[in-house]
Every structure is written in C-alpha cells, then in structure tokens.
Design a protein around this motif. Sequence first.
Motif, PDB file in Angstrom:
ATOM      1  N   GLU A  71       0.820  -1.210   0.000  1.00  0.00           N
ATOM      2  CA  GLU A  71       0.000   0.000   0.000  1.00  0.00           C
ATOM      3  C   GLU A  71       0.854   1.260   0.000  1.00  0.00           C
ATOM      4  O   GLU A  71       0.568   2.213  -0.727  1.00  0.00           O
ATOM      5  CB  GLU A  71      -0.942  -0.010   1.196  1.00  0.00           C
ATOM      6  CG  GLU A  71      -2.095  -0.991   1.064  1.00  0.00           C
ATOM      7  CD  GLU A  71      -3.175  -0.747   2.102  1.00  0.00           C
ATOM      8  OE1 GLU A  71      -3.026   0.201   2.900  1.00  0.00           O
ATOM      9  OE2 GLU A  71      -4.156  -1.502   2.106  1.00  0.00           O
ATOM     10  N   GLY A 130       0.872   3.625  -3.199  1.00  0.00           N
ATOM     11  CA  GLY A 130       0.375   4.976  -2.969  1.00  0.00           C
ATOM     12  C   GLY A 130       1.282   6.033  -3.555  1.00  0.00           C
ATOM     13  O   GLY A 130       0.816   7.003  -4.171  1.00  0.00           O
ATOM     14  N   GLY A 142      -1.192   4.586  -7.463  1.00  0.00           N
ATOM     15  CA  GLY A 142      -2.152   3.504  -7.650  1.00  0.00           C
ATOM     16  C   GLY A 142      -2.908   3.210  -6.378  1.00  0.00           C
ATOM     17  O   GLY A 142      -2.984   4.046  -5.474  1.00  0.00           O
ATOM     18  N   ARG A 143      -3.440   2.000  -6.302  1.00  0.00           N
ATOM     19  CA  ARG A 143      -4.159   1.624  -5.095  1.00  0.00           C
ATOM     20  C   ARG A 143      -4.140   0.112  -4.916  1.00  0.00           C
ATOM     21  O   ARG A 143      -3.905  -0.642  -5.862  1.00  0.00           O
ATOM     22  CB  ARG A 143      -5.595   2.117  -5.114  1.00  0.00           C
ATOM     23  CG  ARG A 143      -6.497   1.397  -6.095  1.00  0.00           C
ATOM     24  CD  ARG A 143      -7.958   1.741  -5.836  1.00  0.00           C
ATOM     25  NE  ARG A 143      -8.853   1.052  -6.748  1.00  0.00           N
ATOM     26  CZ  ARG A 143     -10.171   1.040  -6.640  1.00  0.00           C
ATOM     27  NH1 ARG A 143     -10.748   1.681  -5.632  1.00  0.00           N
ATOM     28  NH2 ARG A 143     -10.917   0.393  -7.508  1.00  0.00           N
ATOM     29  N   GLN A 180      -6.572  -2.895  -3.512  1.00  0.00           N
ATOM     30  CA  GLN A 180      -7.955  -3.227  -3.153  1.00  0.00           C
ATOM     31  C   GLN A 180      -7.991  -4.621  -2.563  1.00  0.00           C
ATOM     32  O   GLN A 180      -7.531  -5.584  -3.180  1.00  0.00           O
ATOM     33  CB  GLN A 180      -8.852  -3.168  -4.395  1.00  0.00           C
ATOM     34  CG  GLN A 180     -10.312  -3.506  -4.111  1.00  0.00           C
ATOM     35  CD  GLN A 180     -11.157  -3.474  -5.375  1.00  0.00           C
ATOM     36  OE1 GLN A 180     -10.675  -3.119  -6.448  1.00  0.00           O
ATOM     37  NE2 GLN A 180     -12.409  -3.864  -5.244  1.00  0.00           N
ATOM     38  N   TYR A 204      -5.702  -9.763  -3.040  1.00  0.00           N
ATOM     39  CA  TYR A 204      -5.559  -8.331  -3.226  1.00  0.00           C
ATOM     40  C   TYR A 204      -5.438  -8.006  -4.706  1.00  0.00           C
ATOM     41  O   TYR A 204      -4.783  -8.722  -5.465  1.00  0.00           O
ATOM     42  CB  TYR A 204      -4.310  -7.819  -2.496  1.00  0.00           C
ATOM     43  CG  TYR A 204      -4.399  -7.895  -0.996  1.00  0.00           C
ATOM     44  CD1 TYR A 204      -4.747  -6.778  -0.238  1.00  0.00           C
ATOM     45  CD2 TYR A 204      -4.139  -9.088  -0.329  1.00  0.00           C
ATOM     46  CE1 TYR A 204      -4.830  -6.846   1.147  1.00  0.00           C
ATOM     47  CE2 TYR A 204      -4.218  -9.171   1.057  1.00  0.00           C
ATOM     48  CZ  TYR A 204      -4.565  -8.047   1.785  1.00  0.00           C
ATOM     49  OH  TYR A 204      -4.653  -8.122   3.149  1.00  0.00           O
ATOM     50  N   PHE A 236      -1.250  -0.112 -10.463  1.00  0.00           N
ATOM     51  CA  PHE A 236      -0.318   1.015 -10.507  1.00  0.00           C
ATOM     52  C   PHE A 236       0.418   1.011 -11.842  1.00  0.00           C
ATOM     53  O   PHE A 236       0.575  -0.029 -12.485  1.00  0.00           O
ATOM     54  CB  PHE A 236       0.701   0.931  -9.352  1.00  0.00           C
ATOM     55  CG  PHE A 236       1.579  -0.292  -9.400  1.00  0.00           C
ATOM     56  CD1 PHE A 236       2.848  -0.244  -9.953  1.00  0.00           C
ATOM     57  CD2 PHE A 236       1.122  -1.513  -8.919  1.00  0.00           C
ATOM     58  CE1 PHE A 236       3.656  -1.375 -10.002  1.00  0.00           C
ATOM     59  CE2 PHE A 236       1.918  -2.645  -8.960  1.00  0.00           C
ATOM     60  CZ  PHE A 236       3.191  -2.575  -9.508  1.00  0.00           C
ATOM     61  N   ARG A 250      -2.757  -5.797   5.962  1.00  0.00           N
ATOM     62  CA  ARG A 250      -2.026  -5.128   4.881  1.00  0.00           C
ATOM     63  C   ARG A 250      -1.074  -6.123   4.226  1.00  0.00           C
ATOM     64  O   ARG A 250      -0.591  -7.050   4.863  1.00  0.00           O
ATOM     65  CB  ARG A 250      -1.259  -3.913   5.401  1.00  0.00           C
ATOM     66  CG  ARG A 250      -2.173  -2.803   5.906  1.00  0.00           C
ATOM     67  CD  ARG A 250      -1.378  -1.626   6.439  1.00  0.00           C
ATOM     68  NE  ARG A 250      -2.251  -0.564   6.905  1.00  0.00           N
ATOM     69  CZ  ARG A 250      -2.717   0.410   6.146  1.00  0.00           C
ATOM     70  NH1 ARG A 250      -2.368   0.460   4.864  1.00  0.00           N
ATOM     71  NH2 ARG A 250      -3.510   1.336   6.636  1.00  0.00           N
ATOM     72  N   VAL A 294      -6.358   3.822 -12.170  1.00  0.00           N
ATOM     73  CA  VAL A 294      -6.785   2.482 -11.787  1.00  0.00           C
ATOM     74  C   VAL A 294      -8.069   2.143 -12.513  1.00  0.00           C
ATOM     75  O   VAL A 294      -9.038   2.915 -12.462  1.00  0.00           O
ATOM     76  CB  VAL A 294      -7.016   2.405 -10.266  1.00  0.00           C
ATOM     77  CG1 VAL A 294      -7.521   1.021  -9.880  1.00  0.00           C
ATOM     78  CG2 VAL A 294      -5.734   2.739  -9.534  1.00  0.00           C
TER      79      VAL A 294
END
Length: 391
Positions: free
Chosen positions: A42, A46, A50-51, A53, A60, A64, A97, A137
């Motif tokens: 993450e 970041g 990107g992200r 999810q 996950y 990115f 995470r 994204v």
Amino acid sequence: MVALLLAAALLGPPDSLRILVSGRDSAIPVRTEANATFVGAEATVGVLGGRVQRLPNHRYLVSFAGVVFELADRAPFALSGGRLYSLVAAARERDGRLDVPVQFFTEIAPRAGARLQWDPAKRLLSPNPDAIAVAPVPPRSPAAPARPARRRVIVVDAGHGGRDPGMRGWSPDRTLVREKDVTLGVSLQLEQELERRGYAVVMTRRTDTLIALDDRGRIANRSKGDLFISVHVNAANPHWREPHAARGFETYFLAEAKTEDERRVAQMENEVVRFETEADAPRDDPLGFIINDMAQNEHLRESNDLAESVQAALRRVHPGPSRGVKQAGFRVLVKAYMPAVLVEIGFGTNTADAAFMSSESGQRTLAAAIADAAAEYLARYQQRIGVGGGR
C-alpha cells in the motif's frame, strides 16, 4: 569524505526503497525476512499513484503504473493479464495489509508492462522516460453483463483402485476394510448427491480400476471441471504412541507441506505411482512436481477456501474429531487446474472410523456433507465474482 556522505544521502538508507515520481523522492521502509526483502504494497503503490484493493479470502488487487496484479497471502506468484509471475518469496498479509518482495516492483512489474524503471546502482524506482503519466486504476464493474447459465462441473476422484488397494484396516467385527473400496463407495454416493443438487459430475473411475495419478487431473481438465474433489482414507503413523486411537477427518489443498505429518500423508497417497506402469509413472520426485507446477496453479486460495468448506461440513456429521485444513504436495492435485482438494474421510486404522466409513449409512452421510460443502463454496464464489452461472 564529503563525496561519500553525499552518495549515501542520494542513495537513501539501506533499509528503504527509493521512489522518484514527479520530482518527489520518497523512501519506503523495507525489511528482510526469510532471505527476501519485503516492502509494504500500500505504501509503495500509494507513492506510485495507484491503489491496493482487498478482495475476499485474503486476496488483493494491486493497480499502478498501467498494470493490474492479483496477489494472495502466502502465494508465491502474482497474476497479471492472464500470466503468472514467480515471486522470490510468497506475499504476506500483516495486520490486514499486504507485504510483497521488493522484486515485485523492481523486476516483475516492469516485465508485466508497468511504466517503471529500476536503477540498481542508485536503488531508485521511477517512471519510464517515455511515460506520460501513471495510468488511472481501472474501475471494477459491480456487475458483469448477464450470461447464459451453465451447469457447474464437479470432478469426483475415488482414490486408489485396481492393483493399488490403498491402506488396509479392520472394522470392529474384523472385516477387512480397503481404502479403494471405501473411496469408491463414498464417491458414487457423492455423485448422486451432487446430481440431486443439479450439478454435472465427472467420475475419474466408477469401477475397481487403477487410474494413474497424473491422468486424474487430466481427466478433470478435459472435462472443464469447476471443482476437483479427491476422496481418500487415512492411516495412522505406526510410530505414534497409540496409532490405533488416531481418528478423524482432514482436508488438504495443494501447497508445500509445513509439518512432518502433512509430508507423511502426502507420501502415503503419492506412493500409488509404484503400481503404475513404467510408461505411465513419471520418475520426478513428487515435490519437484509441485515446485515446477506451482506457478501454473492460480487456484491456491480458492482451493484453501473449498477445503475449509469441506472441513466445516464434515464437522457437522462425522463422529470423529476435525483435524483441520492442511496443505501438502499431493501429486493427484498437481495437474488439476481448478480449485482442488483431497479429503481424508477418516482413519482406516481406527475400528470406529473404519466401521463408519465402510457402512452404507456412513458413506451416504459423508457424501451428503461433501456435496453440501461444494454447493456452499460455489455459492460464495458466484457472489465474489458477481456473474451469473447455474448449477
């Protein structure tokens, strides 16, 4: 001396990953564990715009620099564009995470088409010079277009058979109990239970015949199976303190064994190759098979989920204790490219388990529970992917 200090400042601390985006130089902390260096997905994504999810079952979606990957906790690969990429170490979930090897960003992402470049001398990750901007994204559609319903295909595999009897045990009245007979009886009952629920069923064997371990997975693939369920009977380790007291059920999915007992059970079930002809029996070590083919198996997490469903359903009806969901290198699962499990329905070396598994009522009970588990799993799967699909 000044030059050395300046170089060190430019490189950043050794326990960090440097990222240069839009003139901003960021240092993401890293940690070394199990001969690999990990970084927080993450935090890194970041910085790259990107992200991450989170999906069901510890999976996950990582987006990115123009690429999208799917990763999963404890899975040693990343999936992007229908292609699997091997990680130097499995991704790991920590406190909700995802941590990934630094290699994921510095090597795999550029290979998969990410608009990034890695400078190992400077330990610097940055956009490619010809990249205009980091791609946004892609949104996930909440619902795919309706498609015609399709009957789900479940492949049922009765373990052993023919000149391979599997393990042998005794019922309380001293009747011989052979694994190949019990697995076939339960599997035929399972076929009826699944068909009653509306599923299409493919059997790897219906009679007392030997099917090569590798051929069982090939049968499943040719049949375009949605699930593969292999039925087996366990046997106690003779070196245990009270081997005849051991009883209960456990369900396995394909992964490297973590305990000595998981390795023992896998070795016991893999020994069927000695009954196969010279032409049919590959000479590879079964665990070598696992390592070579693991990168092709993108169903690890789904298989784990299916195993949990089977274990939960059997817990409701089995007179013995639940021994849990486990993982090991079962050769019969290697070639089945779909969610696949191997269920040890009880210990043939325990007279109580042997009596239950060899009785007609016990076999019907076991089959109904496994069928319930398959149906429950497929219902959850349909909800996760958000598409139509009938039984």
